[in-house]
Design a protein around this motif. Structure first.
Motif, PDB file in Angstrom:
ATOM      1  N   SER A  43      51.270  15.131  23.637  1.00 51.49           N
ATOM      2  CA  SER A  43      50.342  16.107  23.082  1.00 51.49           C
ATOM      3  C   SER A  43      50.567  16.225  21.640  1.00 51.49           C
ATOM      4  O   SER A  43      49.702  17.163  20.991  1.00 51.49           O
ATOM      5  N   THR A  44      51.443  15.787  20.934  1.00 49.63           N
ATOM      6  CA  THR A  44      51.578  15.929  19.433  1.00 49.63           C
ATOM      7  C   THR A  44      50.992  14.699  18.805  1.00 49.63           C
ATOM      8  O   THR A  44      51.260  13.704  19.164  1.00 49.63           O
ATOM      9  N   VAL A  45      50.284  15.026  17.680  1.00 53.05           N
ATOM     10  CA  VAL A  45      49.939  13.991  16.766  1.00 53.05           C
ATOM     11  C   VAL A  45      50.458  14.467  15.350  1.00 53.05           C
ATOM     12  O   VAL A  45      50.658  15.571  15.118  1.00 53.05           O
ATOM     13  N   LYS A  46      50.833  13.338  14.704  1.00 56.37           N
ATOM     14  CA  LYS A  46      51.283  13.751  13.195  1.00 56.37           C
ATOM     15  C   LYS A  46      50.878  12.723  12.028  1.00 56.37           C
ATOM     16  O   LYS A  46      50.499  11.622  12.439  1.00 56.37           O
ATOM     17  N   CYS A  47      50.739  13.228  10.805  1.00 54.52           N
ATOM     18  CA  CYS A  47      50.236  12.392   9.897  1.00 54.52           C
ATOM     19  C   CYS A  47      51.385  11.409   9.248  1.00 54.52           C
ATOM     20  O   CYS A  47      52.355  11.519   9.286  1.00 54.52           O
ATOM     21  N   THR A  48      50.654  10.250   8.933  1.00 50.98           N
ATOM     22  CA  THR A  48      51.538   9.245   8.457  1.00 50.98           C
ATOM     23  C   THR A  48      51.540   9.101   7.069  1.00 50.98           C
ATOM     24  O   THR A  48      52.356   8.440   6.242  1.00 50.98           O
ATOM     25  N   GLY A  49      50.858  10.266   6.291  1.00 51.57           N
ATOM     26  CA  GLY A  49      50.771  10.486   4.964  1.00 51.57           C
ATOM     27  C   GLY A  49      52.113  10.677   4.480  1.00 51.57           C
ATOM     28  O   GLY A  49      52.789  11.713   4.999  1.00 51.57           O
TER      29      GLY A  49
ATOM     30  N   PHE B  80      53.427  12.294   1.736  1.00 51.86           N
ATOM     31  CA  PHE B  80      53.724  13.401   1.325  1.00 51.86           C
ATOM     32  C   PHE B  80      53.060  14.660   2.251  1.00 51.86           C
ATOM     33  O   PHE B  80      52.963  15.762   1.619  1.00 51.86           O
ATOM     34  N   CYS B  81      52.665  14.348   3.213  1.00 50.22           N
ATOM     35  CA  CYS B  81      51.825  15.295   4.055  1.00 50.22           C
ATOM     36  C   CYS B  81      52.515  15.401   5.378  1.00 50.22           C
ATOM     37  O   CYS B  81      53.166  14.553   5.927  1.00 50.22           O
ATOM     38  N   ASN B  82      52.652  16.911   5.728  1.00 47.10           N
ATOM     39  CA  ASN B  82      53.612  17.051   6.945  1.00 47.10           C
ATOM     40  C   ASN B  82      52.581  17.576   8.135  1.00 47.10           C
ATOM     41  O   ASN B  82      53.202  18.179   9.074  1.00 47.10           O
ATOM     42  N   TYR B  83      51.487  17.379   8.124  1.00 48.60           N
ATOM     43  CA  TYR B  83      50.494  17.827   9.096  1.00 48.60           C
ATOM     44  C   TYR B  83      50.955  17.279  10.371  1.00 48.60           C
ATOM     45  O   TYR B  83      51.209  16.032  10.562  1.00 48.60           O
ATOM     46  N   VAL B  84      51.027  18.399  11.468  1.00 52.13           N
ATOM     47  CA  VAL B  84      51.295  17.950  12.752  1.00 52.13           C
ATOM     48  C   VAL B  84      50.462  18.994  13.687  1.00 52.13           C
ATOM     49  O   VAL B  84      50.241  19.991  13.303  1.00 52.13           O
ATOM     50  N   GLU B  85      49.976  18.433  14.648  1.00 53.09           N
ATOM     51  CA  GLU B  85      48.944  19.048  15.470  1.00 53.09           C
ATOM     52  C   GLU B  85      49.416  18.923  16.769  1.00 53.09           C
ATOM     53  O   GLU B  85      49.662  18.009  17.384  1.00 53.09           O
ATOM     54  N   PHE B  86      49.300  20.048  17.674  1.00 47.42           N
ATOM     55  CA  PHE B  86      49.561  20.097  18.956  1.00 47.42           C
ATOM     56  C   PHE B  86      48.046  19.942  19.548  1.00 47.42           C
ATOM     57  O   PHE B  86      47.195  20.651  19.482  1.00 47.42           O
ATOM     58  N   ASN B  87      48.071  18.769  20.287  1.00 44.87           N
ATOM     59  CA  ASN B  87      46.584  18.543  20.915  1.00 44.87           C
ATOM     60  C   ASN B  87      46.514  18.149  22.321  1.00 44.87           C
ATOM     61  O   ASN B  87      46.884  16.845  22.511  1.00 44.87           O
TER      62      ASN B  87
ATOM     63  N   LYS C 243      44.050  17.049   6.884  1.00 45.10           N
ATOM     64  CA  LYS C 243      44.603  17.328   5.626  1.00 45.10           C
ATOM     65  C   LYS C 243      44.339  16.488   4.415  1.00 45.10           C
ATOM     66  O   LYS C 243      43.992  16.613   3.390  1.00 45.10           O
ATOM     67  N   CYS C 244      44.910  15.189   4.720  1.00 46.39           N
ATOM     68  CA  CYS C 244      44.724  14.255   3.619  1.00 46.39           C
ATOM     69  C   CYS C 244      43.975  13.097   4.034  1.00 46.39           C
ATOM     70  O   CYS C 244      44.263  11.899   3.395  1.00 46.39           O
ATOM     71  N   SER C 245      43.494  12.771   5.025  1.00 50.90           N
ATOM     72  CA  SER C 245      42.675  11.802   5.801  1.00 50.90           C
ATOM     73  C   SER C 245      43.411  10.643   5.948  1.00 50.90           C
ATOM     74  O   SER C 245      43.004   9.438   6.321  1.00 50.90           O
ATOM     75  N   SER C 246      44.952  10.565   5.909  1.00 49.09           N
ATOM     76  CA  SER C 246      45.738   9.624   6.300  1.00 49.09           C
ATOM     77  C   SER C 246      45.463   9.238   7.998  1.00 49.09           C
ATOM     78  O   SER C 246      45.090  10.238   8.551  1.00 49.09           O
TER      79      SER C 246
END
Ligand code: BV8
Ligand code: ZN
Length: 289
Positions: A131-137, A139-146, A191-194
């Motif tokens: 259910s979790t997706v996270k950014c590979t960027g 310097f980006c710590n974006y994590v989404e529960f989806n 957030k950062c398009s990565s």
């Protein structure tokens, strides 16, 4: 240690020990969700039988072929979100509600234990979650529960992705080949398009530090009465090591597994006090009631 088949005398001995037990750890694997229709790692059928799940669950595989790896995980997201918790998940949730000193360490990423009513504070999904997706960027710590947008992008929509590994071999088309999805049609960070990646722990990656600390703190808090080893081949480390850690703290070990006798490498079997062979969705409600 006695090797005991599942029979009334053992059940009575197990239940007597369970009734005297407070500090209990359950280590769960893919077999816990098999009765919910989700393939185990060793049992993946259909298309994905031509791809070894273990080789797809690596950062290297994702770097090399993000399209293939995202289709593998998108198919598993769809299967997991469509599946329902089974009586084994519910039996563990009920025990954790009854006994605050009981914890479940699950290797599964399917989210069925949280959906079974298992209190979150006593459930440790040490390999992450579909259910979790996270950014590979970097310097980006974006994590989404989806756990709602099954596909994440149109290219990953159920119609265009070969279905997930299933316990029903007929459910998937063994000859379907996954299309090559262009990078710009894979999930991107808002957030950062990565490129986004599944929020699971791949082989070669360390387990989430916070969860590892919580489990270690629980183990080190005192003697342990019982370790339940449920539906896991016990081959993946360091999770498999929790069996030994419990034993070192005095725990008796009960293994609940469909295939005990044919799986010589089954983690912990050599030290088991109880071996219950069969479907954990049948056995767990019976032995934990
Ligand atoms: C790490 C998420 C630092 C992704 C997964 C020693 C110490 C530390 C690491 C290692 C070590 N030795 C080797 C390593 C490296 C590696 C590892 O363990 N390799 C194995 C293959 C030898 N470990 C790691 O990389 C870990 N990271 O330690 O980082 C490091 C790194 C490199 C080197 C050293 C240190 C990270 C491991 C996590 C990987 N991610 N999942 C995803 O799901 O896609 S693992 C994944 O595979 C599952 O989460 C699960 O853990 C594992 C599959 O195991 P099971 O769940 O047991 O499933 P399986 O199909 O094998 O068995 C099912 C069982 O159920 C069977 O026994 C069957 O009989 C039974 N069954 C079936 N139906 C039923 C049933 N039982 C009851 N009822 C039924 N109905
Ligand atoms: Zn980002």
């Amino acid at each position: 240690m006695p090797y005991l088949e599942h029979n009334p005398a053992d059940l009575a001995r197990f239940k007597a020990h369970l009734s005297r037990s407070r500090r209990i750890l359950a280590l769960c694997g893919a077999g816990l969700s098999a009765s919910s229709g989700l393939a185990t790692f060793r049992g993946a059928g259909g298309l994905w039988k031509t791809h070894d799940a273990m080789s797809l669950a690596t950062p290297q595989a994702f770097t090399k072929d993000p399209s293939l790896v995202w289709q593998f995980y998108s198919a598993r997201r769809q299967a997991a979100f469509s599946a329902k918790p089974n009586p084994a998940h519910r039996a563990l949730a009920a025990l954790s509600i009854k006994n605050k000193d009981f914890i479940t360490v699950t290797q599964n990423v399917d989210g069925l234990s949280p959906r079974s009513g298992h209190p979150a504070g006593q459930l440790f999904p040490v390999h992450g979650s579909l259910s979790t997706v996270k950014c590979t960027g970097v310097f980006c710590n974006y994590v989404e529960f989806n756990n709602f947008d099954m596909a994440l992008t149109p290219a990953l929509a159920p119609s265009s992705v070969p279905s997930a590994p299933s316990t029903d071999p007929a459910a998937a088309d063994p000859d379907a080949q996954p299309p090559n999805i262009p990078l710009d049609e894979l999930p991107k960070c808002s957030k950062c398009s990565s490129l986004l990646r599944p929020g699971v722990v791949w082989f070669g990656e360390t387990l989430p530090k916070d969860l590892v600390k919580s489990v270690n703190d629980w183990i080190n808090a005192g003697p342990i009465d019982l370790c339940l080893v449920i539906g896991t081949s016990g081959r993946v480390w360091p999770a498999a090591g929790y069996i030994q850690r419990c034993e070192e703290n005095g725990a008796k070990v009960a293994i609940i597994n469909m295939d005990i006798w044919n799986d010589p490498e089954l983690g912990g079997v050599a030290h088991a006090d109880w071996l219950f062979e069969g479907d954990c969705a049948t056995i767990l409600p019976e032995i934990l009631e």
